[in-house]
Motif scaffolding. Structure first.
Motif: not given
Length: 299
Positions: A165, A168, A172, A185-186, A189-190, A192-193, A202, A205, A210
């Motif tokens: 976190p 990230y 950002d 970065a995006d 994240r996607r 992970e989803d 789940r 990451m 990261v």
């Protein structure tokens, strides 16, 4: 390739990194005396690797990534190996080399593998621009055609890796400042989803994932991603090796001696001449069989 006899002495080693002459040391063209005190250590790493000066937005992100990779406790094989090496009498430099040498494809290589995965996934997503969810589609195809294992996600110790976190947050910030564009970065994240939907659970990451996203944002080669991880972890290895040297333990093995290991070989058996006492070195006296805890040994 030119014959070795035809290579001039000055061309035996060729480098664009450093230019040294008597009274002169230039790193990537910059005089060392201009760099000392003006360019910090993390920025010097970047200069050496890329040939360019590091921007402030990227410096903070690179520094944070290296800091997060330095250590993961004595149970990490690279750290444990260095501590054992010192307890066996090796000097610090050899202990650090022992720990760094443990960082292979399984322990230490996931960041490099995740970078290669993210770069490939980016290409696959671009090819699926018309899909409703190109990331899930690309991840499914990747797992079917290239590898069922996605490096950089899930952790054997942390339910949620506490380093992710914060890194990230730094990504950002770097994106808001224009230091990175945020594509990888995006994408991470996607992923992970996507894995949560594909696997039904789940897989958060981890530091490798990261870090891979950060280094992909920088456009680094995957090999340099592993190299930077090794560089960072070597600091933790050095600290642990030095600490171990001050604790005075000798020949410290991978587990305490009172913890038995599991023996899977045949039961005790005897040579025929040992049964009759006629073999070389045999004695006529009997022996008493005692149980063994199969404990660790000092030799």
């Amino acid at each position: 390739m030119a014959d070795r006899a035809e290579i001039s002495p000055g061309d035996w080693w060729r480098t664009s990194i450093i230019d040294i002459e008597p009274g002169k040391i230039n790193v990537r063209g910059y005089p060392i005396q201009d760099l000392i005190g003006r360019v910090d250590f993390v920025s010097m790493i970047w200069l050496y690797l890329t040939g360019e000066l590091l921007t402030p937005g990227r410096r903070k992100l690179l520094e944070g990534t290296l800091a997060g990779s330095m250590d993961h406790g004595p149970h990490a094989p690279s750290i444990a190996a260095a501590r054992m090496a010192v307890s066996c009498g090796l000097p610090l430099n050899s202990a650090v080399a022992t720990g760094a040498g443990m960082l292979g494809d399984i322990h230490g290589g996931a960041g490099q593998q995740c970078m290669a995965f993210l770069y490939r996934l980016g290409e696959m997503v671009d090819e699926r621009a018309d899909d409703a969810d190109p990331v899930i589609s690309a991840v499914r195809d990747y797992m079917k055609t290239e590898s069922p294992f996605i490096p950089g996600f899930g952790h054997r110790f942390h339910p949620v890796d506490p380093r992710v976190p914060r890194l990230y947050e730094l990504m950002d910030e770097a994106k808001a400042e224009g230091a990175i564009d945020g594509r990888y970065a995006d994408l991470a994240r996607r992923v992970e989803d996507a894995l949560a939907e594909i696997k039904g659970k789940r897989l958060p990451m981890n530091i490798d994932g990261v870090s891979a996203a950060v280094f992909c944002e920088f456009g680094l080669a995957p090999e340099l991603g592993r190299g930077l991880f090794v560089l960072a972890r070597s600091v933790g290895v050095l600290a642990h090796a030095y600490e171990q040297g001050g604790q005075g333990h000798r020949i410290k093995g991978p587990m305490p001696r009172h913890i038995p290991y599991t023996y899977e070989g045949p039961a005790e058996r005897r040579l025929p001449d040992a049964e009759t006492g006629t073999g070389p070195g045999s004695t006529k006296s009997g022996s008493t069989k005692s149980g063994s805890t199969k404990s660790g040994t000092d030799v």
